[in-house]
Every structure is written in structure tokens, then in C-alpha cells.
Design a protein around this motif. Sequence first.
Motif, PDB file in Angstrom:
ATOM      1  N   LEU A 132      35.175 -77.674 -39.754  1.00  0.00           N
ATOM      2  CA  LEU A 132      35.743 -77.494 -38.422  1.00  0.00           C
ATOM      3  C   LEU A 132      37.090 -76.766 -38.454  1.00  0.00           C
ATOM      4  N   LYS A 133      37.274 -75.863 -37.523  1.00  0.00           N
ATOM      5  CA  LYS A 133      38.568 -75.197 -37.377  1.00  0.00           C
ATOM      6  C   LYS A 133      39.566 -76.138 -36.715  1.00  0.00           C
ATOM      7  N   THR A 134      40.693 -76.362 -37.387  1.00  0.00           N
ATOM      8  CA  THR A 134      41.783 -77.174 -36.853  1.00  0.00           C
ATOM      9  C   THR A 134      43.089 -76.469 -37.189  1.00  0.00           C
ATOM     10  N   GLU A 142      34.688 -72.835 -35.076  1.00  0.00           N
ATOM     11  CA  GLU A 142      35.042 -73.435 -33.796  1.00  0.00           C
ATOM     12  C   GLU A 142      34.074 -74.556 -33.442  1.00  0.00           C
ATOM     13  N   ASN A 143      34.579 -75.581 -32.757  1.00  0.00           N
ATOM     14  CA  ASN A 143      33.723 -76.694 -32.357  1.00  0.00           C
ATOM     15  C   ASN A 143      32.572 -76.233 -31.465  1.00  0.00           C
ATOM     16  N   GLU A 144      32.774 -75.123 -30.762  1.00  0.00           N
ATOM     17  CA  GLU A 144      31.717 -74.601 -29.889  1.00  0.00           C
ATOM     18  C   GLU A 144      30.443 -74.246 -30.667  1.00  0.00           C
ATOM     19  N   PHE A 146      29.124 -75.974 -33.149  1.00  0.00           N
ATOM     20  CA  PHE A 146      28.345 -77.201 -33.318  1.00  0.00           C
ATOM     21  C   PHE A 146      27.826 -77.715 -31.971  1.00  0.00           C
ATOM     22  N   GLU A 147      28.642 -77.572 -30.931  1.00  0.00           N
ATOM     23  CA  GLU A 147      28.174 -77.957 -29.603  1.00  0.00           C
ATOM     24  C   GLU A 147      27.012 -77.070 -29.168  1.00  0.00           C
ATOM     25  N   ASP A 203      27.336 -83.549 -35.777  1.00  0.00           N
ATOM     26  CA  ASP A 203      28.725 -84.001 -35.747  1.00  0.00           C
ATOM     27  C   ASP A 203      29.181 -84.451 -37.124  1.00  0.00           C
ATOM     28  N   GLY A 206      29.540 -81.255 -39.320  1.00  0.00           N
ATOM     29  CA  GLY A 206      30.434 -80.277 -38.722  1.00  0.00           C
ATOM     30  C   GLY A 206      31.867 -80.748 -38.566  1.00  0.00           C
ATOM     31  N   LEU A 207      32.060 -82.049 -38.366  1.00  0.00           N
ATOM     32  CA  LEU A 207      33.383 -82.553 -37.992  1.00  0.00           C
ATOM     33  C   LEU A 207      34.031 -83.438 -39.036  1.00  0.00           C
ATOM     34  N   ASP A 209      35.935 -84.414 -42.373  1.00  0.00           N
ATOM     35  CA  ASP A 209      36.911 -83.834 -43.300  1.00  0.00           C
ATOM     36  C   ASP A 209      36.752 -84.501 -44.667  1.00  0.00           C
TER      37      ASP A 209
END
Length: 278
Positions: A132-134, A142-144, A146-147, A203, A206-207, A209
Motif C-alpha cells: 500500500l502507498k502511504t 494506491e488503495n483505489e 485494491f478497492e 485487504d 494489499g493493506l 505491513d
Amino acid sequence: MNYIETKNEEKGKKIKLFYEDYGEGQPVILIHGWPLSHRMWEYQVEKIVDAGFRCISYDRRGFGDSDKPWEGYDYDTLASDLNDVITALGLSKVVVVGFSMGGGEVARFIGKYGTANIEKAALISAVPPFMLKTDDNPDGLENEVFEGFKNEIRKDRQGFLAGFGDKFYNFSKNSSKLSKDLKHHHWAIACSASPKATLDCIDSFGLTDFREDLKSFDVPTLVVHGDDDEIVPIDIAGKKSKELIKNSTFEVIEGGPHGLIVTHKDELNEILVRFLKS
């Protein structure tokens, strides 16, 4: 059929995980990617057994022939499932090999349980350290992204999986290396997974860490990535895992897509067996 029961329960019922177990010698556990099953390892199992190892491949909860509970697709639970596999089979000096999402299980397992029973690890086309980009991971996705996966799955899961398979193998570039029939076979495996697990795992891979988990690695580790991976780009995954894992060997497969287990199986198998024997 072979099953082990996990300690984690779903509504008071333990989860059964399907596994296959072949060969003798040092145990090698293969952990499959999303949204496939242990069957994705078809072209690796024979080579591993013939090289003198015991090869165990299991289906993640929600996939393949394992139970498909409604919940429990976070990496802490999935790492606990892996621990239950190792414990139930009485394994030690294990080599854990994770492909794509399966690399997350390897990372979280070592971060959470350590390496008392682990002798080596391998990450192949794997999602660690962090997709994920943070603010502190600016090269991530970008979270988009994965969404978007989840939206398309809710709209037409089977259609999404067909398109995902094309990108998984970079099929237009690698059509001479795998048939449409093999790609369709993997599509059918993916379609057989729990729809809920298919969604929830997005999720998870993708999310989550894994950067601190990778810092806990204290065993020889192989990192393999294709430089043409369009699903888990090498620059945000393999290259960064190599930097975070102290005792690691980094192998780049030129032209390799995400699904190099099939398209570049000979090269991958040679790398993997050499690492197992080293």
C-alpha cells in the motif's frame, strides 16, 4: 483426503485445512497465492520430491479443498493456521516457501512465532514488505487499486478472475509458454474459492505491513521475483524485501511475470532446488 484441524474456530467449530504430503527428507511447505490453491504448485512438487525432500502443500482456509469459513482471513489468523500445520505434522527444520499472498504467511509467521522450527525461507513473487502507498511507503500502490479489485469481484467475480489471469501470466507475451487450457484450469481453481475469502484476502495482502516481520528473519532466505511482474511489481516488493532481510539471496527472473511458476518454471525450479540443497 488429508486434513489438519486448526486451533482457530469459526462459531465453535474448528477449521479443516486440506494438505498433500509427498516424499521423504527435510520438509518443504509450499503456500499458494491468491486466489488459487495448492494445485498451482503442480510443476514444482515433482522437482522438490525428486531432489530428496518431503513436499507439503496445503490450501489456505477459504480456498481449494479447505473449509471456507466466513471470517479469519487476516494474516495473524493465517500465520496461526500455518503454525497449526507445522505442529500437527510434527515438523522441524522446515523450509517455508510462499508465493505472492503466501509470502505474507511466511513473513507474519516468522515475525510472530520465530524460527525455532524453520531452517530456511523463500519468497516468490511475494507481496512483502508492503503493497500500500502511504506517507512512509510512497512507492506502493494506491488503495483505489485494491478497492477496484473488490468492486469488480462484486460485480462479476468470474469475469474479473479471467482478466486477472491474463495479467497474472502476461499472457499476450507468454502465450507460447502456457496454453489457454492451463490458464483456464487456474481460472477454474480460482472460481472454486469462497467469494468472501476472495474479497477479504484483498485487504489482507494489499493493506498489511510486513516490514517489521521481515526484520525478524534470521534464517537463509531466497527472494525470487520476475522483472515483468504486473501484479506485484518487483520495485515495491522483491527488491525491498531483499533490503530488509539480513541473510537473503535475490534472484531476478528476466521477463518473468507474476505467474512465473508456470511461464518460467524450469528457471524457477532450478533456483529453488539449488537453494533447498545449499
